[in-house]
Design an enzyme around this catalytic site. Structure first.
Site, PDB file in Angstrom:
ATOM      1  N   GLU A 261       0.829  -1.206   0.000  1.00 20.20           N
ATOM      2  CA  GLU A 261       0.000   0.000   0.000  1.00 20.20           C
ATOM      3  C   GLU A 261       0.867   1.261   0.000  1.00 20.20           C
ATOM      4  OE1 GLU A 261      -3.181  -0.126   2.877  1.00 20.20           O
ATOM      5  OE2 GLU A 261      -4.098  -1.877   1.934  1.00 20.20           O
TER       6      GLU A 261
ATOM      7  N   GLU B 202      -5.225  -8.596  -0.821  1.00 19.86           N
ATOM      8  CA  GLU B 202      -6.083  -8.273   0.328  1.00 19.86           C
ATOM      9  C   GLU B 202      -7.515  -8.135  -0.166  1.00 19.86           C
ATOM     10  OE1 GLU B 202      -4.953  -5.224   3.105  1.00 19.86           O
ATOM     11  OE2 GLU B 202      -2.802  -5.640   2.856  1.00 19.86           O
TER      12      GLU B 202
END
Length: 519
Positions: free
Chosen positions: A200, A323
């Site tokens: 991220e 994810e």
């Protein structure tokens, strides 16, 4: 009370809890096209994710090597190992997540008494002692039979730190890092293939722009493998947040594809980021919004894949959804930074529908990782001291593991809509595959919580002689397995299907998941 007999199990349906259309019947059609099958459903689509978050690691996987109450092997719970082996977990991602970009792996090797502690700034502000580290994780993966996927620290780490980790776990010759590994008790390297280059990066991994991250990725990836490429690794770039299509565009444009094996994508089924709602006490309206958020995955995969196709028409670079899952408000009374939530039939619906999406996009998706394995977000296992329960999501993933490494059979689906007020979405989800033994498996989800689906399935050019199936269902979409009722929801034989030649008729109760086997 109404009693519905499903697969030999009696489910009591409280009429007051169901909508007015509870007795309605909808019709769907599915056509399987085995002659068009060409793509393999990579088993790694059924991967999982274990972050240092809440009680996923400490109290979940790991109870410490001095525990006398819970049976363990080198501190890892034996019941967890057995459950994940049954699930056939193919790949496990660790140590994060946001935690990965604050994690310094050298703190987690060597004698436990000498390891420094760390404050988990992202998740609850707790202090942990690094007692679970590289050896513990990689040895555990070997016991499970799972490939490890290590998420490297790009946010607060250095290139040298990451390439030292690569050398520590993978180098079979003589070097400072391999010598250090041997001093810590591991002679042979583990041979870790899957590596995340940051996590991220657009957010907790450094708040980078895609252009900046692409340049950083190129630098890190250059030093992560040797020059003759004899030790080939699968390097995964930190990918987009949900619908950030520019991120994918820049990575595919600016990173040479010989340096890039996978691009990640993160997407959670969230009703409202400002008000996620309870994991167990939710209305049908909230259920619908959760399912629509999960169904968004189909659009995301299509649009990100289209960008990747533009730069990589041969589809050599994998889309890695590392994810995904449902995300609700933390359970009352728990640390809000631990993201602990229950797991209901709503989560079974999310899991079944999402895995069908991944199966149907097997040409581009070659890994996915459910968030997370134990006690966090859409967990497959919940623990409470010596107790362990399996969630509805566990059961869906166990039922679906027949698709692992099978050949995806294209599905032509005509589904009725599930309509609630002004919201609507397809009521039925489906995928199919043929395994190496010649068995065909079809997974079906009836998302509608109040309507039976009568599904007609036709198979082009194939007749079957044998049919069997399993179903996961319960009286209410809010039902879940608790430590007091650990087997309230579990798979049962499915008797609601009949076969005649190449035509199959399936009658699915509301909010259910079915996996059929045809021979």
């Amino acid at each position: 009370m109404q009693h519905h007999l499903i697969a030999g199990t009696v489910f009591c349906l409280a009429t007051a809890s169901l909508p007015l259309y509870a007795q309605s019947v909808q019709n769907a059609t599915v056509v399987l096209k085995p002659a068009s099958a060409q793509h393999t459903i990579n088993k790694n689509i059924y991967g999982h994710f274990a972050e240092h978050l809440g009680t996923c690691i400490y109290g979940g996987f790991f109870v410490g090597d001095t525990s006398t109450v819970i049976p363990h092997t080198e501190g890892v719970r034996n019941d967890v190992i057995a459950a994940l082996k049954k699930l056939k977990v193919p790949v496990l991602r660790w140590p994060g997540g946001c935690f990965a970009d604050t994690y310094h792996w050298k703190d987690g090797v060597g004698p436990r008494s000498q390891r420094p502690s760390i404050v988990n700034k992202w998740w609850g502000g707790v202090t942990e002692d690094n007692s679970f580290g590289t050896h513990d994780f990689l040895n555990m993966c070997e016991r499970i039979g799972a490939e490890p996927y290590l998420a490297g620290n790009m946010g607060s780490g250095t290139v040298q730190e990451l390439i030292d980790w690569v050398q520590y776990v993978n180098f079979d010759g003589l070097s400072p890092m391999s010598k250090w590994r041997q001093e810590h008790g591991r002679v042979k390297p583990w041979g870790v293939k899957f590596w995340g280059v940051g996590n991220e990066a657009w957010g907790c991994g450094g708040n980078m722009t895609p252009e900046y991250y692409a340049n950083e990725y190129r630098k890190y990836a250059t030093f992560m493998t040797d020059w003759n490429n004899s030790d080939k690794m699968f390097r995964i770039a930190s990918g987009a947040n949900s619908g950030d299509y520019k991120w994918t565009e820049v990575l595919m444009r600016d990173i040479p594809h010989q340096m890039l094996e996978g691009v990640a994508l993160h997407h959670y089924a969230v009703i409202d980021w400002g008000n996620k709602g309870s994991s167990t006490e939710f209305s049908e309206q909230q259920y619908m919004l959760s399912m629509k958020a999960a169904w968004k995955m189909e659009e995301l995969v299509n649009k990100h894949s289209a960008i990747m196709d533009k730069y990589d028409p041969a589809k050599k670079v994998a889309l890695v959804v590392d994810e995904w899952g449902g995300w609700y408000a933390p359970d009352p009374g728990t640390n809000p930074g631990f993201l602990q939530q229950q797991n209901t039939m709503r989560d079974a619906m999310i899991a079944g529908m999402t895995l069908n999406i991944f199966n149907n996009h097997a040409d581009r998706i070659r890994m996915a990782n459910l968030a997370q394995t134990i006690n966090v977000l859409q967990a497959v296992i919940l623990t409470n001291k010596e107790k362990l329960i399996l969630t509805p999501t566990f059961h869906v993933m166990e039922m679906y593991n027949v698709h692992q490494d099978a050949t995806m059979i294209p599905v032509e689906l005509k589904s009725p809509d599930y309509v609630l007020g002004t919201e609507k979405m397809p009521a039925v989800s489906a995928s199919a595959s043929k395994d190496k033994f010649g068995k065909t498996h079809m997974s079906l989800v009836n998302i509608h919580p109040g309507a039976t689906q009568e599904i007609t399935v036709e198979v082009d050019g194939t007749n079957y002689r044998q049919l069997s199936g399993r179903i996961l269902a319960s009286a209410r979409i809010q039902d879940y397995n608790s430590f007091d009722q650990p087997e309230k929801i579990r798979p049962a034989p499915f008797k609601g299907a009949s076969l005649k030649g190449n035509k199959l008729t399936v009658k699915m109760p509301p909010a259910s998941v079915v996996v059929l086997e045809l021979q």
